[in-house]
Design an enzyme around this catalytic site. Structure first.
Site: not given
Ligand code: AMP
Length: 205
Positions: A13, A87, A126, A152, A163
């Site tokens: 994404k 999400r 990654r 990360r 996740r």
């Molecule tokens: P991402 O980089 O999009 O994978 O987001 C990293 C982490 O941020 C996720 O695993 C969640 O802990 C938190 N997070 C990001 N976006 C959301 C969202 N829309 N709702 C809830 N948690 C989020």
């Protein structure tokens, strides 16, 4: 153009969103990036930080509040691309209301589809360049020697499974939700990034 990219962690994404941002000149809004920026600045609520690092989802309202502020910025006038938000179905409903209040609506929701085994493999290997933000895969797209890399916390094996589970139990429910509204387009996310981009562009036409 108002577009949502939906896909499991590691589906590409962020990579596709960056390309679309350049191509269409609209901002990419990633709640994950926003939470990480708050973490780096030391302003993220300690409870959210722990949830994030373990691979869970922070409470809906925290993500909704971030988006509600962000979409009113000037750069969002011509459109924007949401990456990692919504999400959950409650987040999607809140987004619908936020947009309706502003007389706007989504044009398209693009789902990036990648098999779970491949996702695990992508995430665990990654690494991100600390300076440029460039994303590498230790085996298939290795970083240059001497690059300063970041791993990360939530790309560590113990968090990756959580996740992916969160995606399957919470986020995948968005697919029938948006399909029912006629907005969903499914794209095969397996292949080189530019091959996937061709499919994403076709889905946006
Ligand atoms: P991402 O980089 O999009 O994978 O987001 C990293 C982490 O941020 C996720 O695993 C969640 O802990 C938190 N997070 C990001 N976006 C959301 C969202 N829309 N709702 C809830 N948690 C989020």
């Amino acid at each position: 153009m108002l577009v949502v990219l939906v896909g499991p962690p590691g589906s590409g994404k962020g990579t596709q969103a960056k390309f679309l941002r350049e191509r269409f000149g609209i901002p990419q809004i990633s709640t994950g990036d926003m939470f990480r920026a708050a973490k780096a600045a030391g302003t993220l609520d300690q409870r959210y930080l722990e949830i994030m690092d373990k691979g869970g989802l922070v409470p809906d309202q925290a993500a909704i509040d971030l988006i509600a502020k962000r979409i009113d910025a000037d750069d969002c006038k011509p459109g924007f691309l949401l990456d990692g938000f919504p999400r959950t179905v409650p987040q999607a409903e809140a987004l619908g209301e936020l947009l309706a209040k502003r007389g706007r609506s989504l044009d398209r929701v693009v789902q990036l589809d990648v098999d779970r085994t491949l996702l695990e493999e992508r995430l665990i290997h990654r690494r991100t360049d600390k300076g440029t933000g460039h994303i590498y895969h230790l085996i298939y797209n290795p970083p240059p020697p001497g690059a300063e890399l970041e791993h990360r916390a939530d790309d560590r094996p113990e968090a990756v499974g959580k996740r992916l589970d969160a995606y399957e139990t919470m986020t995948a429910a968005l697919l029938p939700y948006y399909d029912g509204k006629g907005l969903l387009r499914r794209v095969d996310g397996v292949g080189k990034p530019d091959e996937v981009t061709v499919r994403v562009l076709a889905a946006l036409e």
